[in-house]
Design a protein around this motif. Sequence first.
Motif, PDB file in Angstrom:
ATOM      1  N   SER A   1      92.552  75.818  16.349  1.00 49.80           N
ATOM      2  CA  SER A   1      91.912  76.828  17.195  1.00 49.80           C
ATOM      3  C   SER A   1      90.911  77.659  16.400  1.00 49.80           C
TER       4      SER A   1
ATOM      5  N   ALA B   1      91.964  67.215  23.399  1.00 54.13           N
ATOM      6  CA  ALA B   1      91.076  68.273  23.856  1.00 54.13           C
ATOM      7  C   ALA B   1      90.366  67.908  25.157  1.00 54.13           C
TER       8      ALA B   1
ATOM      9  N   ARG C   1      95.386  76.736  25.726  1.00 56.41           N
ATOM     10  CA  ARG C   1      96.071  75.881  24.763  1.00 56.41           C
ATOM     11  C   ARG C   1      97.560  75.790  25.040  1.00 56.41           C
TER      12      ARG C   1
ATOM     13  N   ARG D   1      81.689  74.449  26.279  1.00 56.98           N
ATOM     14  CA  ARG D   1      82.948  75.172  26.182  1.00 56.98           C
ATOM     15  C   ARG D   1      84.059  74.223  25.774  1.00 56.98           C
ATOM     16  N   VAL D   2      84.884  74.634  24.836  1.00 57.82           N
ATOM     17  CA  VAL D   2      86.141  73.939  24.586  1.00 57.82           C
ATOM     18  C   VAL D   2      87.093  74.521  25.623  1.00 57.82           C
ATOM     19  N   VAL D   3      87.512  73.689  26.566  1.00 53.68           N
ATOM     20  CA  VAL D   3      88.289  74.172  27.704  1.00 53.68           C
ATOM     21  C   VAL D   3      89.766  74.307  27.354  1.00 53.68           C
ATOM     22  N   LYS D   4      90.339  73.256  26.766  1.00 56.06           N
ATOM     23  CA  LYS D   4      91.780  73.262  26.515  1.00 56.06           C
ATOM     24  C   LYS D   4      92.139  72.345  25.366  1.00 56.06           C
TER      25      LYS D   4
ATOM     26  N   ARG E   1      86.521  79.175  22.125  1.00 62.37           N
ATOM     27  CA  ARG E   1      87.769  79.801  22.595  1.00 62.37           C
ATOM     28  C   ARG E   1      88.279  79.017  23.794  1.00 62.37           C
ATOM     29  N   HIS E   2      89.573  78.763  23.833  1.00 58.31           N
ATOM     30  CA  HIS E   2      90.118  77.790  24.779  1.00 58.31           C
ATOM     31  C   HIS E   2      91.514  78.171  25.234  1.00 58.31           C
TER      32      HIS E   2
ATOM     33  N   VAL F   1      86.749  69.172  26.850  1.00 65.98           N
ATOM     34  CA  VAL F   1      85.530  69.890  26.484  1.00 65.98           C
ATOM     35  C   VAL F   1      84.538  69.810  27.633  1.00 65.98           C
TER      36      VAL F   1
END
Length: 153
Positions: A115, A148, A130, A90-93, A127-128, A150
Motif C-alpha cells: 500500500s 489488484a 483493501r 486510480r488503484v481501486v482495490k 490510495r485504495h 486498477v
Amino acid sequence: MSGSVDARLATLGLIIPTPTAPAANYVPSVQSGNLLFISGQISIADGTLLTGKLGADVDLEAGRAAARQCGINLIAQIKAAIGDLDRVKRVVKLVAFVNSTPDFTDQPKVVNGCSDLFVEVFGDAGRHARSAVGVAALPFNVSVEIEAIVEIA
C-alpha cells in the motif's frame, strides 16, 4: 518518453522487472471497460521466492518487504497490460493474502509494504480499498500474494 510515474519510479530507485509468466492456467490480467484486474502476484524478486510464514520464521519487516515486492510485481503486470503507467487513474482495490500462523494478527501491517509503495508511486491515485487476509499456506510457500483492481484511462 518517460511519464510522471516513470520519473517517480526513477526517483525512488525502483526498476520494474519483466513480469513473470503465469504458473498455471490463467492470464496475468483482464481488462473490462476501464478496469484492469491483475492476477495475484507472489513475493518473488529476481527469480528468488521470498518464502516463509509470518509469526513463525518471517518477521514483520521481512513480510513488509515481501508485500512491497508483490507491489513491484503488480506494477510490472500493469505496465505490460497498458504500456504507459500514467494511464493509471486510480488503484481501486488490493486483496492481499499473508502466509501466517493462526496467532499472527498483523496482516494489515505486512500489506502496508504494498500500500505504501502504491502511494509513493501513484500519489493520491494509489490510495485504495483493501483486504488483508491471513492464510495457512500460499503457493511455493511464499510469504505474501496480492491481487489488484486498477482504473485506467
